[in-house]
Design a protein around this motif. Structure first.
Motif, PDB file in Angstrom:
ATOM      1  N   PHE A   1       1.914  -4.921   3.619  1.00 26.51           N
ATOM      2  CA  PHE A   1       2.943  -3.984   4.073  1.00 26.51           C
ATOM      3  C   PHE A   1       2.847  -2.677   3.299  1.00 26.51           C
ATOM      4  O   PHE A   1       2.139  -2.584   2.293  1.00 26.51           O
ATOM      5  CB  PHE A   1       4.340  -4.606   3.983  1.00 26.51           C
ATOM      6  N   TRP A   2       3.570  -1.666   3.780  1.00 29.09           N
ATOM      7  CA  TRP A   2       3.476  -0.308   3.241  1.00 29.09           C
ATOM      8  C   TRP A   2       4.741   0.069   2.500  1.00 29.09           C
ATOM      9  O   TRP A   2       5.801  -0.513   2.687  1.00 29.09           O
ATOM     10  CB  TRP A   2       3.256   0.688   4.384  1.00 29.09           C
ATOM     11  N   GLY A   3       4.626   1.103   1.643  1.00 30.12           N
ATOM     12  CA  GLY A   3       5.786   1.646   0.956  1.00 30.12           C
ATOM     13  C   GLY A   3       6.744   2.306   1.939  1.00 30.12           C
ATOM     14  O   GLY A   3       6.398   2.610   3.083  1.00 30.12           O
ATOM     15  N   GLU A   4       7.973   2.538   1.473  1.00 30.26           N
ATOM     16  CA  GLU A   4       9.036   3.059   2.322  1.00 30.26           C
ATOM     17  C   GLU A   4       8.636   4.332   3.068  1.00 30.26           C
ATOM     18  O   GLU A   4       8.219   5.325   2.471  1.00 30.26           O
ATOM     19  CB  GLU A   4      10.281   3.361   1.483  1.00 30.26           C
ATOM     20  N   ALA A   5       8.752   4.278   4.400  1.00 25.47           N
ATOM     21  CA  ALA A   5       8.491   5.427   5.279  1.00 25.47           C
ATOM     22  C   ALA A   5       7.126   6.051   5.013  1.00 25.47           C
ATOM     23  O   ALA A   5       6.938   7.246   5.226  1.00 25.47           O
ATOM     24  CB  ALA A   5       9.585   6.477   5.136  1.00 25.47           C
ATOM     25  N   ASN A   6       6.149   5.235   4.581  1.00 20.08           N
ATOM     26  CA  ASN A   6       4.810   5.783   4.329  1.00 20.08           C
ATOM     27  C   ASN A   6       4.088   6.113   5.619  1.00 20.08           C
ATOM     28  O   ASN A   6       3.346   7.079   5.695  1.00 20.08           O
ATOM     29  CB  ASN A   6       3.989   4.803   3.489  1.00 20.08           C
TER      30      ASN A   6
ATOM     31  N   GLU B   1      -0.135   5.850 -12.806  1.00 20.39           N
ATOM     32  CA  GLU B   1      -1.249   5.484 -13.679  1.00 20.39           C
ATOM     33  C   GLU B   1      -2.428   4.882 -12.922  1.00 20.39           C
ATOM     34  O   GLU B   1      -3.312   4.278 -13.521  1.00 20.39           O
ATOM     35  CB  GLU B   1      -0.767   4.498 -14.755  1.00 20.39           C
ATOM     36  N   THR B   2      -2.423   5.015 -11.606  1.00 17.82           N
ATOM     37  CA  THR B   2      -3.539   4.489 -10.821  1.00 17.82           C
ATOM     38  C   THR B   2      -3.822   5.413  -9.649  1.00 17.82           C
ATOM     39  O   THR B   2      -2.946   6.165  -9.213  1.00 17.82           O
ATOM     40  CB  THR B   2      -3.230   3.067 -10.310  1.00 17.82           C
ATOM     41  N   GLU B   3      -5.027   5.351  -9.144  1.00 19.89           N
ATOM     42  CA  GLU B   3      -5.403   6.173  -7.996  1.00 19.89           C
ATOM     43  C   GLU B   3      -5.407   5.360  -6.704  1.00 19.89           C
ATOM     44  O   GLU B   3      -5.124   5.884  -5.631  1.00 19.89           O
ATOM     45  CB  GLU B   3      -6.787   6.801  -8.220  1.00 19.89           C
ATOM     46  N   ASP B   4      -5.718   4.065  -6.802  1.00 19.29           N
ATOM     47  CA  ASP B   4      -5.820   3.247  -5.599  1.00 19.29           C
ATOM     48  C   ASP B   4      -4.446   2.930  -5.014  1.00 19.29           C
ATOM     49  O   ASP B   4      -4.261   2.889  -3.801  1.00 19.29           O
ATOM     50  CB  ASP B   4      -6.562   1.952  -5.924  1.00 19.29           C
ATOM     51  N   ARG B   5      -3.456   2.667  -5.885  1.00 14.64           N
ATOM     52  CA  ARG B   5      -2.066   2.451  -5.493  1.00 14.64           C
ATOM     53  C   ARG B   5      -1.891   1.337  -4.462  1.00 14.64           C
ATOM     54  O   ARG B   5      -1.197   1.479  -3.457  1.00 14.64           O
ATOM     55  CB  ARG B   5      -1.454   3.760  -4.988  1.00 14.64           C
ATOM     56  N   VAL B   6      -2.569   0.234  -4.745  1.00 13.53           N
ATOM     57  CA  VAL B   6      -2.412  -0.992  -3.963  1.00 13.53           C
ATOM     58  C   VAL B   6      -1.976  -2.098  -4.917  1.00 13.53           C
ATOM     59  O   VAL B   6      -2.583  -2.292  -5.966  1.00 13.53           O
ATOM     60  CB  VAL B   6      -3.722  -1.390  -3.253  1.00 13.53           C
TER      61      VAL B   6
ATOM     62  N   THR C   1       6.663   0.405  -4.477  1.00 11.91           N
ATOM     63  CA  THR C   1       7.379   1.642  -4.751  1.00 11.91           C
ATOM     64  C   THR C   1       6.440   2.833  -4.801  1.00 11.91           C
ATOM     65  O   THR C   1       5.690   2.998  -5.767  1.00 11.91           O
ATOM     66  CB  THR C   1       8.140   1.536  -6.089  1.00 11.91           C
ATOM     67  N   SER C   2       6.469   3.650  -3.779  1.00  9.53           N
ATOM     68  CA  SER C   2       5.785   4.939  -3.870  1.00  9.53           C
ATOM     69  C   SER C   2       6.513   5.786  -4.912  1.00  9.53           C
ATOM     70  O   SER C   2       7.745   5.764  -4.991  1.00  9.53           O
ATOM     71  CB  SER C   2       5.812   5.654  -2.511  1.00  9.53           C
TER      72      SER C   2
ATOM     73  N   ILE D   1       0.822  -1.210   0.000  1.00 14.02           N
ATOM     74  CA  ILE D   1       0.000   0.000   0.000  1.00 14.02           C
ATOM     75  C   ILE D   1       0.853   1.255   0.000  1.00 14.02           C
ATOM     76  O   ILE D   1       1.901   1.314   0.654  1.00 14.02           O
ATOM     77  CB  ILE D   1      -0.927  -0.002   1.242  1.00 14.02           C
ATOM     78  N   THR D   2       0.388   2.277  -0.733  1.00 11.92           N
ATOM     79  CA  THR D   2       1.008   3.600  -0.732  1.00 11.92           C
ATOM     80  C   THR D   2       0.127   4.579   0.030  1.00 11.92           C
ATOM     81  O   THR D   2      -1.108   4.536  -0.068  1.00 11.92           O
ATOM     82  CB  THR D   2       1.206   4.107  -2.173  1.00 11.92           C
ATOM     83  N   LYS D   3       0.749   5.472   0.765  1.00 11.06           N
ATOM     84  CA  LYS D   3       0.015   6.473   1.535  1.00 11.06           C
ATOM     85  C   LYS D   3      -0.713   7.456   0.612  1.00 11.06           C
ATOM     86  O   LYS D   3      -0.419   7.532  -0.585  1.00 11.06           O
ATOM     87  CB  LYS D   3       0.974   7.241   2.444  1.00 11.06           C
ATOM     88  N   PRO D   4      -1.639   8.248   1.127  1.00  9.77           N
ATOM     89  CA  PRO D   4      -2.353   9.226   0.296  1.00  9.77           C
ATOM     90  C   PRO D   4      -1.449  10.391  -0.099  1.00  9.77           C
ATOM     91  O   PRO D   4      -0.372  10.592   0.483  1.00  9.77           O
ATOM     92  CB  PRO D   4      -3.488   9.696   1.205  1.00  9.77           C
ATOM     93  N   ASP D   5      -1.883  11.148  -1.090  1.00  7.19           N
ATOM     94  CA  ASP D   5      -1.129  12.323  -1.540  1.00  7.19           C
ATOM     95  C   ASP D   5      -1.353  13.472  -0.552  1.00  7.19           C
ATOM     96  O   ASP D   5      -2.039  14.450  -0.838  1.00  7.19           O
ATOM     97  CB  ASP D   5      -1.571  12.742  -2.943  1.00  7.19           C
ATOM     98  N   LEU D   6      -0.769  13.332   0.601  1.00  8.68           N
ATOM     99  CA  LEU D   6      -0.884  14.357   1.636  1.00  8.68           C
ATOM    100  C   LEU D   6       0.502  14.657   2.156  1.00  8.68           C
ATOM    101  O   LEU D   6       1.208  13.760   2.620  1.00  8.68           O
ATOM    102  CB  LEU D   6      -1.784  13.869   2.785  1.00  8.68           C
ATOM    103  N   GLU D   7       0.943  15.904   2.029  1.00  7.52           N
ATOM    104  CA  GLU D   7       2.274  16.277   2.501  1.00  7.52           C
ATOM    105  C   GLU D   7       2.333  16.182   4.017  1.00  7.52           C
ATOM    106  O   GLU D   7       1.458  16.675   4.727  1.00  7.52           O
ATOM    107  CB  GLU D   7       2.615  17.693   2.059  1.00  7.52           C
ATOM    108  N   LEU D   8       3.364  15.507   4.509  1.00 10.17           N
ATOM    109  CA  LEU D   8       3.516  15.339   5.951  1.00 10.17           C
ATOM    110  C   LEU D   8       3.895  16.646   6.623  1.00 10.17           C
ATOM    111  O   LEU D   8       3.346  17.009   7.668  1.00 10.17           O
ATOM    112  CB  LEU D   8       4.584  14.281   6.234  1.00 10.17           C
ATOM    113  N   MET D   9       4.817  17.356   6.025  1.00  5.80           N
ATOM    114  CA  MET D   9       5.332  18.567   6.658  1.00  5.80           C
ATOM    115  C   MET D   9       4.451  19.778   6.358  1.00  5.80           C
ATOM    116  O   MET D   9       4.121  20.043   5.205  1.00  5.80           O
ATOM    117  CB  MET D   9       6.756  18.845   6.169  1.00  5.80           C
TER     118      MET D   9
END
Length: 369
Positions: free
Chosen positions: A144-149, A318-323, A296-297, A87-95
């Motif tokens: 599992f999740w993408g790197e540091a997601n 090329e995808t929105e779900d990113r799973v 890979t995020s 899984i990849t995290k959402p398009d939300l900036e952490l900082m």
């Protein structure tokens, strides 16, 4: 990164030779082909002159392809598999802008900036947990999740891990939490790690990225102990390597020595190296005989078997779900390369020395005549 061998990632038959020689065998064949071609050209392709050298190359290359084809055909297509989701995290900036500015100037984050980071991290982590539970209900046994997601301040890490323990236990899955932990009190505050939790809620693997990328990442990242960690589970021996770690054959050789069956590679790329970085990682699977899931995020995610056959792929752009979801074999295969390492390279070096000495001796003999 500069190896010629990586250019041949699409040729699965040729790729199998790396299970014996490592990627150096492919580089050797490329260089030999160029040398023979030039040598024959200089002799106007006169068969009587080029027959010996040309035949030696053709027979060797044909043998490599034959062995590679047989190895692919002998691959067990009916072996037991496990459903893996990454899984990849959402398009939300952490900082927040304030926190980013403080980090850029080397300033310790203020309480207000930390609160902003904590709030955004909670939104991101909640998303990852919700998606993980969704995939578990769909049948995944390893998520599992993408790197540091995932992300947590050091003081919040126990609570984040506790959420993972509860999710793994309640859904009876193995959960790989790839998280970035920010420890303001450390001179290198970023802990880029993956924590694997089993269905009983036990932490069975906890490892830091072994080799941070030189530059900005290395400057702020705590390093691991430089070893590959793995654990035996009911779905095979599971190991983990984080992104850049996969670029080092000598490091990933430890996975082969430990007979890892499934290697998780949480990663994070960018468009300039996409999809090459993922294709490079596929070589390690053939060399060491493990099944690979590289999530890979900001890049290409793939699941491959131990012969680098792609089981599933997902393009971040090329995808929105990113799973990524794949049925991954639960058993790897032993390889010659995992046992002998770079023996082929040393044979080549020794051969070069012997040929050079022989050439010099022949030259002196010609001078005397």
């Amino acid at each position: 990164w500069g190896s010629w061998a990586y250019s041949q990632y699409e040729s699965l038959v040729l790729l199998q030779v790396t299970s014996i020689t490592g990627m150096y065998g492919i580089s050797f064949l490329i260089a030999w082909f160029a040398s023979v071609g030039n040598w024959a050209w200089e002799r106007d392709f006169e068969w009587s002159e080029v027959r010996g050298g040309g035949t030696a190359f053709v027979l060797t290359f044909a043998t490599v392809l034959l062995i590679g084809g047989v190895r692919l055909m002998l691959g067990t297509s009916d072996c037991q598999t496990v459903r893996v989701a990454s899984i990849t995290k959402p398009d939300l900036e952490l900082m927040t802008p304030d926190a980013a500015a403080e980090l850029a100037t080397g300033t310790t984050l203020t309480a207000a900036a930390l609160d902003g980071v904590r709030s955004r991290a909670d939104d991101i982590n909640t998303f990852l947990f919700e998606r993980s539970e969704r995939e578990a209900r769909a049948g995944a046994k390893l998520v599992f999740w993408g790197e540091a997601n995932g992300f947590a301040l050091k003081s919040d890490e126990p609570q984040l891990v506790a959420r993972g323990v509860e999710l793994a236990r309640s859904n009876q899955i193995h959960l790989g939490m790839a998280i970035g932990v920010w420890n303001q009190e450390s001179p290198k505050p970023l802990e880029n790690k993956i924590i694997l939790i089993n269905p009983q809620g036990e932490i069975v693997l906890n490892t830091l990225k072994a080799i941070p990328v030189p530059g900005g990442e290395a400057a702020i990242s705590a390093r691991g102990d430089g070893r590959i960690k793995s654990v035996v589970t009911p779905i095979g021996r599971i190991g983990a390597a984080i992104c850049f770690d996969m670029d080092f054959p000598s490091l990933i050789a430890e996975a082969g020595q430990q007979q890892v069956d499934i290697l998780l590679a949480p990663s994070n790329d960018w468009q300039a190296i996409d999809p090459w970085h993922t294709h490079m990682a596929r070589f390690r699977a053939v060399e060491q005989g493990f099944n690979l899931v590289r999530h890979t995020s900001l890049g290409l995610s793939v699941a491959t078997d131990c012969r680098s056959r792609v089981l599933a792929s997902m393009d971040h752009y090329e995808t929105e779900d990113r799973v990524l979801v794949a049925q991954v074999p639960t058993a790897g295969v032993p390889t010659i390369y995992s046992k002998v390492g770079d023996l082929f390279v040393w044979i080549c070096i020794a051969g070069s020395v012997v040929l050079t000495m022989f050439s010099r001796r022949s030259g002196r003999g010609d001078d005397r005549s």
